[in-house]
Motif scaffolding. Structure first.
Motif, PDB file in Angstrom:
ATOM      1  N   GLU A  19      35.050  48.651  37.640  1.00  0.00           N
ATOM      2  CA  GLU A  19      35.498  47.433  36.984  1.00  0.00           C
ATOM      3  C   GLU A  19      36.767  47.755  36.208  1.00  0.00           C
ATOM      4  OE1 GLU A  19      32.468  45.552  34.648  1.00  0.00           O
ATOM      5  OE2 GLU A  19      30.969  45.825  36.227  1.00  0.00           O
ATOM      6  N   ALA A  20      37.584  46.753  36.005  1.00  0.00           N
ATOM      7  CA  ALA A  20      38.831  46.958  35.273  1.00  0.00           C
ATOM      8  C   ALA A  20      38.556  47.519  33.877  1.00  0.00           C
ATOM      9  CB  ALA A  20      39.616  45.651  35.183  1.00  0.00           C
ATOM     10  N   THR A  21      37.474  47.091  33.256  1.00  0.00           N
ATOM     11  CA  THR A  21      37.147  47.598  31.914  1.00  0.00           C
ATOM     12  C   THR A  21      36.791  49.084  31.946  1.00  0.00           C
ATOM     13  OG1 THR A  21      34.867  46.830  32.177  1.00  0.00           O
ATOM     14  CG2 THR A  21      36.385  45.366  31.019  1.00  0.00           C
TER      15      THR A  21
ATOM     16  N   LEU B 296      38.130  51.238  34.027  1.00  0.00           N
ATOM     17  CA  LEU B 296      39.421  51.910  34.179  1.00  0.00           C
ATOM     18  C   LEU B 296      40.148  52.007  32.843  1.00  0.00           C
ATOM     19  CD1 LEU B 296      40.555  50.163  37.494  1.00  0.00           C
ATOM     20  CD2 LEU B 296      39.590  52.460  37.248  1.00  0.00           C
TER      21      LEU B 296
ATOM     22  N   GLU C  65      46.108  51.079  39.562  1.00  0.00           N
ATOM     23  CA  GLU C  65      44.929  50.217  39.725  1.00  0.00           C
ATOM     24  C   GLU C  65      44.865  49.165  38.618  1.00  0.00           C
ATOM     25  OE1 GLU C  65      41.765  49.028  42.059  1.00  0.00           O
ATOM     26  OE2 GLU C  65      43.229  50.600  42.486  1.00  0.00           O
ATOM     27  N   ILE C  66      45.171  49.564  37.400  1.00  0.00           N
ATOM     28  CA  ILE C  66      45.157  48.607  36.282  1.00  0.00           C
ATOM     29  C   ILE C  66      46.251  47.571  36.470  1.00  0.00           C
ATOM     30  CG2 ILE C  66      45.595  48.389  33.795  1.00  0.00           C
ATOM     31  CD1 ILE C  66      44.073  51.107  33.507  1.00  0.00           C
TER      32      ILE C  66
ATOM     33  N   GLN D 122      47.372  46.398  39.269  1.00  0.00           N
ATOM     34  CA  GLN D 122      46.924  45.439  40.288  1.00  0.00           C
ATOM     35  C   GLN D 122      45.841  44.501  39.769  1.00  0.00           C
ATOM     36  OE1 GLN D 122      45.694  47.543  43.798  1.00  0.00           O
ATOM     37  NE2 GLN D 122      47.685  48.499  44.094  1.00  0.00           N
ATOM     38  N   ARG D 123      45.087  44.963  38.777  1.00  0.00           N
ATOM     39  CA  ARG D 123      43.959  44.154  38.319  1.00  0.00           C
ATOM     40  C   ARG D 123      44.091  43.718  36.854  1.00  0.00           C
ATOM     41  NH1 ARG D 123      38.471  46.682  39.905  1.00  0.00           N
ATOM     42  NH2 ARG D 123      39.291  48.781  39.961  1.00  0.00           N
ATOM     43  N   ALA D 124      45.302  43.676  36.360  1.00  0.00           N
ATOM     44  CA  ALA D 124      45.527  43.306  34.958  1.00  0.00           C
ATOM     45  C   ALA D 124      44.953  41.930  34.648  1.00  0.00           C
ATOM     46  CB  ALA D 124      47.015  43.346  34.636  1.00  0.00           C
TER      47      ALA D 124
ATOM     48  N   GLN E  16      42.225  40.788  35.369  1.00  0.00           N
ATOM     49  CA  GLN E  16      40.794  40.880  35.082  1.00  0.00           C
ATOM     50  C   GLN E  16      40.506  41.314  33.646  1.00  0.00           C
ATOM     51  OE1 GLN E  16      39.337  43.683  37.985  1.00  0.00           O
ATOM     52  NE2 GLN E  16      39.361  42.192  39.658  1.00  0.00           N
ATOM     53  N   LEU E  17      41.532  41.720  32.934  1.00  0.00           N
ATOM     54  CA  LEU E  17      41.350  42.240  31.577  1.00  0.00           C
ATOM     55  C   LEU E  17      41.517  41.140  30.529  1.00  0.00           C
ATOM     56  CD1 LEU E  17      43.472  45.490  31.931  1.00  0.00           C
ATOM     57  CD2 LEU E  17      40.988  45.294  32.011  1.00  0.00           C
TER      58      LEU E  17
END
Length: 122
Positions: free
Chosen positions: A67-69, A71, A99-100, A102-104, A106-107
């Protein structure tokens, strides 16, 4: 007593950090191990190095299970550690940054600020 148990578990993990890879620890457990390695009374660099090694060995599908959290927790733990960011640690931070990025989305705002500060302090 929970702190004593956590400290004891961390000491056991520090003796055989490769167990995370060998047993295929789930992402949350890896993230918690990284956090405990820097939050403990005496830091455990061998655990952080193993977390970094594990991250650099993951393929895109495996990394996608984090999960983004998770990471963010790992990146923050590696960034605040007293370890020099060279070699495997630098590679792991590069993996995490990509990775963060790409998925910022989600934070939460707080998590995004926390991870940006962590990278800024490197």
């Amino acid at each position: 007593e929970a702190n004593i148990d956590a400290q004891r578990a961390l000491e056991d993990l520090a003796e055989r950090p490769q167990i995370m890879r060998q047993q295929g620890w789930p992402p949350k457990a890896v993230a918690k191990a990284a956090f405990l390695a820097v939050a403990a009374t005496s830091s455990r660099p061998e655990v952080l190095l193993e977390v970094a090694t594990l991250l650099t060995c993951l393929g895109p599908d495996q990394l996608g299970q984090y999960e983004a959290t998770d990471l963010v927790q790992i990146a923050t733990s590696l960034a605040v550690s007293s370890l020099d960011l060279e070699g495997i640690l630098l590679e792991a931070m590069a993996v995490l940054a990509g990775e963060i990025q790409q998925r910022a989305w989600q934070l939460s705002g707080e998590e995004l600020i926390r991870v940006l500060r962590a990278f800024a302090e490197l």
